[in-house]
Design an enzyme around this catalytic site. Structure first.
Site, short mmCIF file in Angstrom:
data_model
loop_
_atom_site.label_atom_id
_atom_site.label_comp_id
_atom_site.label_asym_id
_atom_site.label_seq_id
_atom_site.Cartn_x
_atom_site.Cartn_y
_atom_site.Cartn_z
N ASP A 187 24.08 -39.06 63.85
CA ASP A 187 23.52 -39.97 64.85
C ASP A 187 24.50 -41.08 65.22
OD1 ASP A 187 23.55 -41.39 62.52
OD2 ASP A 187 21.46 -42.02 62.57
N CYS A 212 27.56 -41.26 61.32
CA CYS A 212 27.85 -40.33 60.24
C CYS A 212 29.14 -40.67 59.48
CB CYS A 212 27.87 -38.89 60.73
SG CYS A 212 29.18 -38.49 61.86
N HIS A 226 31.89 -35.63 63.58
CA HIS A 226 30.85 -35.52 62.57
C HIS A 226 31.44 -35.21 61.19
CE1 HIS A 226 26.83 -34.97 61.03
NE2 HIS A 226 27.27 -33.90 60.41
#
Length: 361
Positions: free
Chosen positions: A135, A138, A348
């Protein structure tokens, strides 16, 4: 294990020259650019050459995927988006790292092959993986989770009594810090900025110290999991870390302006058109974390300096290149603890856990 070189600065806005190569040394610790990887191989641990696997950019991927594969991915995305907030854990339970790889990368595209080979190499060091919620927090979440769950005393800098005085001290000196944008979980609340940041720093100190007092790895993991499922506390920790990043950025900028020697990444950090000074860094980057974006590559160095931990990342899209294992910073102080992360791209991060017994020494 060899530590790879840092990402090439030419890929960053405003960068003009390359960082020096990383030191060759150090073992992985427990705990965890869209550019295509360049052709060519790098010798793996043990001296065996790797087969070069070029990971295509994401927009190229559909050229190599059949309709069934694309449709399956759409179904998975739809299912994941439909999960309740309660089901989307900040840090998911651990699972076997190769089982995770098989679940996530079932196709035979070039990119899938690259990821599989990357995961195979990571599995020589770690047996499991924990997926981190993506979100835009991370990078902070994965780094902080790994650091706080390690069996070590709290960092000495965290015990400094001056730590909680930083918000008032800096805001009184730099009025532009009042442009700080609190995270999404605090929007609409009327907390005074100085009090909120002070509260966040106090919470970080308290929770980290509490975890360090636990005697077993299992107890630490349980307590860390509980902390990262308490949203208000979790996101308060991120405000604390972002403020520490800003504090370090101000220190580095001031040193650079005074002609002092600074880490080269800070030269790149302030060479960007969007962050010529700490004020722009706050407005255009730190304020966006958790809102519209996460940390960029050069900001991973700043994160490492803020928490004084070496951040080692397996960058799977860079498999078979010198950037496969990237260390932030490239030449860290020897007394900094190490956290290890896994990145399938540069947006991510997940965390590897359970060091393989044969490599734990």
């Amino acid at each position: 294990m060899s530590r790879g070189t840092m990402p090439q600065p030419g890929a960053w806005p405003g960068a003009s020259r390359a960082e020096k190569p990383a030191r060759e040394a150090g073992a992985a610790s427990p705990g965890p650019a869209r550019a295509a990887a360049p052709e060519g191989g790098k010798a793996a641990a043990g001296g065996q050459p790797r087969i070069a696997v070029r990971c295509p950019a994401e927009h190229e991927e559909d050229m190599y995927r059949d309709a069934d594969e694309i449709e399956k991915e759409k179904e998975l995305l739809t299912h994941e988006r439909g999960l309740s907030a309660e089901a989307r854990l900040s840090v998911a339970p651990e699972m076997d790292i190769m089982d995770y790889c098989k679940k996530e990368w079932r196709g035979n595209t070039q990119k899938a092959t690259c990821m599989k080979k990357g995961y195979e190499e990571v599995s020589q060091k770690f047996t499991s993986i924990r997926r981190v919620r993506g979100d835009n927090y991370c990078a902070l979440r994965a780094t902080l989770f790994q650091a706080m769950s390690q069996p070590a005393a709290p960092p000495s800098w965290l015990q400094d009594p001056e730590l909680t005085l930083l918000p008032e001290k800096l805001i009184s000196k730099y009025n532009w810090i009042k442009q700080w944008k609190l995270g999404l979980k605090f929007e609409g609340k009327s907390e005074d900025l100085v009090d909120k940041i002070k509260e966040s720093l106090t919470l970080l100190r308290k929770k980290w110290a509490g975890l360090a007092e636990l005697r077993t790895a299992e107890a630490r993991q349980i307590a860390c999991d509980e902390l990262f499922t308490n949203e208000e506390e979790e996101y308060s920790l991120y405000e604390a870390v972002k403020f520490l990043m800003l504090n370090r950025a101000i220190e580095l900028y001031d040193d650079k302006e005074k002609g002092k020697e600074v880490p080269f990444f800070s030269v790149l950090l302030f060479a960007r058109d969007t962050s010529n000074d700490p004020g722009q860094l706050l407005r255009n980057h730190l304020n966006q974390v958790g809102h519209t974006g996460g940390l960029e590559q050069v900001e991973m160095f700043l994160l490492a300096y803020a928490v004084r931990h070496t951040i080692q990342v397996y960058r799977l899209s860079k498999y078979s290149t010198e950037e496969f294992i990237t260390v932030y910073p490239t030449d860290p102080p020897l007394d900094w603890p190490v956290v290890t992360l896994i990145a399938e791209d540069d947006r991510h991060y997940n965390v590897p856990v359970r060091v393989c017994e044969e490599t734990s020494l």
